[in-house]
Design an enzyme around this catalytic site. Structure first.
Site, PDB file in Angstrom:
ATOM      1  N   ASN A  50      -4.334  -4.179   3.997  1.00  0.00           N
ATOM      2  CA  ASN A  50      -3.810  -2.753   4.088  1.00  0.00           C
ATOM      3  C   ASN A  50      -5.140  -2.104   4.872  1.00  0.00           C
ATOM      4  O   ASN A  50      -6.016  -1.631   4.180  1.00  0.00           O
ATOM      5  CB  ASN A  50      -3.458  -2.474   2.803  1.00  0.00           C
ATOM      6  CG  ASN A  50      -2.643  -0.955   2.947  1.00  0.00           C
ATOM      7  OD1 ASN A  50      -2.856  -0.171   3.984  1.00  0.00           O
ATOM      8  ND2 ASN A  50      -1.924  -0.710   1.711  1.00  0.00           N
ATOM      9  N   CYS A 101      -1.217   6.280   3.873  1.00  0.00           N
ATOM     10  CA  CYS A 101      -0.667   5.016   4.412  1.00  0.00           C
ATOM     11  C   CYS A 101       0.343   5.276   5.217  1.00  0.00           C
ATOM     12  O   CYS A 101       0.649   4.664   6.250  1.00  0.00           O
ATOM     13  CB  CYS A 101      -0.388   4.056   3.521  1.00  0.00           C
ATOM     14  SG  CYS A 101      -1.486   3.245   2.628  1.00  0.00           S
ATOM     15  N   HIS A 126       5.247  -0.750   6.880  1.00  0.00           N
ATOM     16  CA  HIS A 126       3.651  -0.837   6.438  1.00  0.00           C
ATOM     17  C   HIS A 126       3.653  -1.483   5.253  1.00  0.00           C
ATOM     18  O   HIS A 126       4.464  -1.357   4.207  1.00  0.00           O
ATOM     19  CB  HIS A 126       3.365   0.787   6.216  1.00  0.00           C
ATOM     20  CG  HIS A 126       2.098   0.655   5.282  1.00  0.00           C
ATOM     21  ND1 HIS A 126       0.952   0.566   6.204  1.00  0.00           N
ATOM     22  CD2 HIS A 126       1.787   1.027   4.190  1.00  0.00           C
ATOM     23  CE1 HIS A 126      -0.160   0.547   5.131  1.00  0.00           C
ATOM     24  NE2 HIS A 126       0.363   0.894   3.950  1.00  0.00           N
ATOM     25  N   PHE A 186      -7.463  -3.546   0.546  1.00  0.00           N
ATOM     26  CA  PHE A 186      -7.802  -2.734   1.643  1.00  0.00           C
ATOM     27  C   PHE A 186      -8.711  -3.387   2.780  1.00  0.00           C
ATOM     28  O   PHE A 186      -9.764  -3.757   2.248  1.00  0.00           O
ATOM     29  CB  PHE A 186      -8.076  -1.405   1.291  1.00  0.00           C
ATOM     30  CG  PHE A 186      -7.100  -0.464   0.666  1.00  0.00           C
ATOM     31  CD1 PHE A 186      -6.229   0.343   1.618  1.00  0.00           C
ATOM     32  CD2 PHE A 186      -6.612  -0.470  -0.639  1.00  0.00           C
ATOM     33  CE1 PHE A 186      -5.006   0.859   1.142  1.00  0.00           C
ATOM     34  CE2 PHE A 186      -5.658  -0.104  -1.089  1.00  0.00           C
ATOM     35  CZ  PHE A 186      -4.509   0.734  -0.075  1.00  0.00           C
TER      36      PHE A 186
END
Length: 393
Positions: free
Chosen positions: A346, A172, A313, A223
């Site tokens: 994500n 990430c 993030h 995700f």
């Protein structure tokens, strides 16, 4: 397979900016993104995932339903499709050696998404392909030699002497690492223009649920897939149509000793397995304030965390909530990060660029706003990656 997002990556910017860039400092000159054609509303994910993996355990379905609600994700894009599962049914079977099949899908998919994001970005930039001197390529979703950097350079038609850097399996924080590397190249090679591209898919980690692997369900609920791109360069040329919107002032990376197993990823014959420690949000909480203060000090800024903007993030709601509480941030400070998580999930290394784009649009809408701010990401290590940025809007 890929499509460029219709809402903003190729929008033109005003010819002038309110703040002048610092001579010699790297700036973001353009930004783009792209996604697979298949979009999944979060409310449809559970039924589809349970059907595709032939899961008959009602407790697993109930847990996934709870997770999908707590992630705050509304929509995601995915490479995985019915056509792929029809061709490779073994992907949904427990214990099947499927790494080769996964790479057959993932390798071309990440290249295609990276290509579309790069074309969108280059169109916004407005200069010829031949003016790109370097390529920084980031992915944790492919595995091959030569790597995706060369495949992308070839598909784009970049010069054969373009300087290539490939950053693999950073997870990430890879997007912010890519920004740091591109910044260093730009500031040490006068006149250079760097294409930074990130591209990710969850194909390597797709598998049927198993109670022995609870984090698989978190991944299924959180995700998504996609790509992003940015053009980085110092000393922008307005005469060539360049209009920077963000300056990369100072960069820092730090790992936390003794935490290498908190985010654990292993590649096997069945793809990649992830294990996430429950104490990840607490580890970030305990160290983030010192890290941010250090970055602010590089520009002689005070410690007013609410006086700067935040492009973080969005690893998940728990991490953002911890960050917000620890730094005593106003509720609106992480709005751009929360919006990116809601719209795309994500998407690993890509996600920071979706947040930065949201921040760019928000600052422009407000007619300027804060001058200084952060780009922050966290990942395996535990690694903190951060850039102190200066808005030129």
């Amino acid at each position: 397979m890929s499509k460029v997002d219709a809402n903003g990556s190729a929008k033109s910017r005003p010819a002038s900016t309110k703040r002048s860039p610092t001579p010699g400092k790297a700036t973001i000159l353009a930004i783009g993104k792209a996604f697979p054609s298949q979009v999944i509303p979060q409310e449809c994910l559970v039924e589809g995932f349970i059907r595709d993996t032939k899961c008959e355990d009602a407790s697993i379905k109930e847990k996934l339903e709870r997770l999908c609600k707590t992630t705050t994700v509304k929509t995601r894009y995915t490479v995985m499709s019915k056509e792929i599962l029809d061709k490779y049914p073994e992907l949904a079977r427990e214990g099947s050696p499927t790494l080769n099949q996964r790479l057959e899908i993932a390798n071309p998919a990440v290249t295609e998404m990276a290509l579309q994001a790069s074309l969108s970005c280059i169109k916004q930039w407005g200069r010829p392909l031949g003016h790109i001197t370097h390529l920084v390529y980031v992915s944790s979703s492919e595995l091959r030699l030569p790597g995706g950097d060369l495949h992308l350079a070839t598909r784009l038609g970049l010069r054969s002497d373009v300087g290539r850097v490939m950053l693999y399996f950073l997870g990430c924080y890879g997007g912010v690492t890519g920004l740091r590397v591109a910044k260093d190249i730009a500031e040490n090679n006068p006149g250079s223009r760097i294409l930074l591209t990130t591209s990710e898919t969850t194909i390597l980690g797709f598998r049927p649920p198993n109670k022995a692997r609870p984090y698989d369900l978190v991944g299924a609920a959180l995700f998504g897939d996609g790509a992003a791109a940015a053009i980085i360069g110092a000393d922008p040329l307005p005469s060539h149509g360049e209009s920077p919107f963000m300056e990369l002032s100072h960069a820092a990376q730090r790992f936390l000793p003794g935490t290498h197993d908190v985010i654990d990823g292993r590649l096997s014959d069945e793809g990649i397995y992830f294990k996430l420690g429950r104490d990840l949000p607490q580890k970030i909480e305990a160290n983030i304030e010192e890290f941010c203060k250090g970055l602010m000090a590089t520009a002689g800024l005070g410690e007013g965390f609410n006086d700067v903007f935040w492009a973080v993030h969005p690893g998940g709601p728990a991490i953002m909530n911890k960050l917000e509480n620890t730094l005593k941030l106003r509720s609106d400070k992480l709005e751009c990060s929360r919006k990116a998580l809601m719209d795309y999930g994500n998407v690993s290394s890509n996600t920071i660029f979706y947040v930065i784009e949201n921040m760019r649009d928000e600052l422009m809408k407000r007619g300027g706003g804060e001058e200084w701010g952060f780009a922050l990401a966290f990942g395996p290590g535990i690694t903190f990656e951060g850039i102190l940025m200066r808005s030129l809007s």
